[in-house]
Design a protein around this motif. Structure first.
Motif, PDB file in Angstrom:
ATOM      1  N   ILE A  17       6.680   3.883 -10.920  1.00 27.80           N
ATOM      2  CA  ILE A  17       6.642   5.004  -9.965  1.00 27.80           C
ATOM      3  C   ILE A  17       7.212   4.561  -8.618  1.00 27.80           C
ATOM      4  O   ILE A  17       8.038   5.262  -8.027  1.00 27.80           O
ATOM      5  N   ILE A  18       6.806   3.403  -8.146  1.00 29.01           N
ATOM      6  CA  ILE A  18       7.326   2.897  -6.868  1.00 29.01           C
ATOM      7  C   ILE A  18       8.819   2.636  -6.969  1.00 29.01           C
ATOM      8  O   ILE A  18       9.579   2.951  -6.049  1.00 29.01           O
ATOM      9  N   THR A  19       9.261   2.094  -8.089  1.00 33.72           N
ATOM     10  CA  THR A  19      10.681   1.822  -8.275  1.00 33.72           C
ATOM     11  C   THR A  19      11.493   3.107  -8.239  1.00 33.72           C
ATOM     12  O   THR A  19      12.544   3.175  -7.584  1.00 33.72           O
ATOM     13  N   ILE A  20      11.022   4.140  -8.930  1.00 30.46           N
ATOM     14  CA  ILE A  20      11.732   5.422  -8.923  1.00 30.46           C
ATOM     15  C   ILE A  20      11.790   5.988  -7.505  1.00 30.46           C
ATOM     16  O   ILE A  20      12.825   6.502  -7.070  1.00 30.46           O
ATOM     17  N   SER A  50       4.227   8.262   0.450  1.00 25.54           N
ATOM     18  CA  SER A  50       3.968   8.220  -0.994  1.00 25.54           C
ATOM     19  C   SER A  50       3.709   6.800  -1.472  1.00 25.54           C
ATOM     20  O   SER A  50       2.875   6.581  -2.359  1.00 25.54           O
ATOM     21  N   PHE A  51       4.406   5.823  -0.906  1.00 27.43           N
ATOM     22  CA  PHE A  51       4.160   4.419  -1.258  1.00 27.43           C
ATOM     23  C   PHE A  51       2.723   4.044  -0.909  1.00 27.43           C
ATOM     24  O   PHE A  51       2.035   3.386  -1.693  1.00 27.43           O
ATOM     25  N   ILE A  52       2.268   4.476   0.252  1.00 31.07           N
ATOM     26  CA  ILE A  52       0.885   4.191   0.656  1.00 31.07           C
ATOM     27  C   ILE A  52      -0.091   4.842  -0.327  1.00 31.07           C
ATOM     28  O   ILE A  52      -1.076   4.219  -0.732  1.00 31.07           O
ATOM     29  N   TYR A  53       0.189   6.083  -0.724  1.00 29.97           N
ATOM     30  CA  TYR A  53      -0.686   6.742  -1.699  1.00 29.97           C
ATOM     31  C   TYR A  53      -0.731   5.981  -3.019  1.00 29.97           C
ATOM     32  O   TYR A  53      -1.806   5.763  -3.586  1.00 29.97           O
ATOM     33  N   VAL A  54       0.421   5.562  -3.525  1.00 31.13           N
ATOM     34  CA  VAL A  54       0.440   4.796  -4.773  1.00 31.13           C
ATOM     35  C   VAL A  54      -0.339   3.491  -4.585  1.00 31.13           C
ATOM     36  O   VAL A  54      -1.117   3.090  -5.451  1.00 31.13           O
ATOM     37  N   GLY A  55      -0.148   2.852  -3.444  1.00 36.28           N
ATOM     38  CA  GLY A  55      -0.886   1.621  -3.149  1.00 36.28           C
ATOM     39  C   GLY A  55      -2.382   1.844  -3.105  1.00 36.28           C
ATOM     40  O   GLY A  55      -3.168   1.020  -3.600  1.00 36.28           O
ATOM     41  N   ILE A  56      -2.797   2.950  -2.532  1.00 31.65           N
ATOM     42  CA  ILE A  56      -4.228   3.278  -2.470  1.00 31.65           C
ATOM     43  C   ILE A  56      -4.783   3.462  -3.882  1.00 31.65           C
ATOM     44  O   ILE A  56      -5.853   2.952  -4.218  1.00 31.65           O
ATOM     45  N   TYR A  57      -4.048   4.204  -4.703  1.00 29.92           N
ATOM     46  CA  TYR A  57      -4.517   4.413  -6.080  1.00 29.92           C
ATOM     47  C   TYR A  57      -4.550   3.108  -6.861  1.00 29.92           C
ATOM     48  O   TYR A  57      -5.489   2.856  -7.611  1.00 29.92           O
TER      49      TYR A  57
END
Length: 195
Positions: A17-20, A50-57
């Protein structure tokens, strides 16, 4: 069932997800000025949020599974539900980035954020059900005031997007800030178990 494959699969999906999302960051094509770089600021800020959100999850998922001893088939499906909503982050991030002054893309971004939060809550409840009401995770979650506040802010952000996209984005950012501050509940339970 062991949880190691679930954790490894989830980590892999989050990395993809982060890569995309980062592939949406493209340098200016023909212009080499600071002005052309500043024109990409909305794209960069959308990516950062969005990167921060993915990191939080990823962080919370890791902590949550640290306290889990038992998983079952229902947990696997609930985890996939969470990963589904998280996998929509690149699409909604790109759409909001290209149309951040339009209400619908900003509202849809908020809806996906809210659905990911609901999916996380569903997964958490299933893990507690699998582990029993006295499991470590149940003790760590408690009343979950951060989760309740986040839900209210997501709903307000989605609604506000139709009045002012900036207010909607600001409310989504506030939720990220609330969760960016590490949640000590799980670490506290884990430390107590070690003592």
């Amino acid at each position: 069932m062991t949880k190691s494959r679930l954790e490894a699969f989830s980590d892999g999906v989050l990395a993809i997800i982060i890569t995309i999302m980062v592939l949406e960051l493209r340098p200016p094509e023909e212009d080499y000025t600071l002005k052309s770089l500043l024109a990409l600021l909305p794209t960069f800020l959308s990516y950062v949020l969005s990167f921060i959100y993915v990191g939080i999850y990823w962080n919370n998922h890791h902590h949550m599974f640290h306290l889990v001893d038992k998983i079952n088939g229902a947990v696997l499906w609930k985890n996939l539900n969470l990963l589904f909503w998280l996998s929509l982050f690149p699409f909604t991030t790109a759409w909001m980035d290209h149309h951040y002054m339009q209400p619908l893309p900003v509202a849809i971004y908020g809806i996906v954020l809210a659905m990911a939060a609901v999916a996380y809550l569903i997964l958490q409840k299933e893990l507690i059900k699998a582990g029993g009401p006295d499991c470590k995770l149940a003790r760590a979650v408690g009343t979950d005031s951060k989760g309740k506040i986040s839900g209210i802010l997501y709903i307000a952000g989605i609604g506000s997007s139709f009045v002012s996209t900036w207010v909607g984005i600001a409310l989504y950012t506030i939720v990220a800030i609330i969760w960016f501050i590490p949640d000590k509940r799980i670490e506290k339970i884990y430390r107590n178990e070690e003592d």
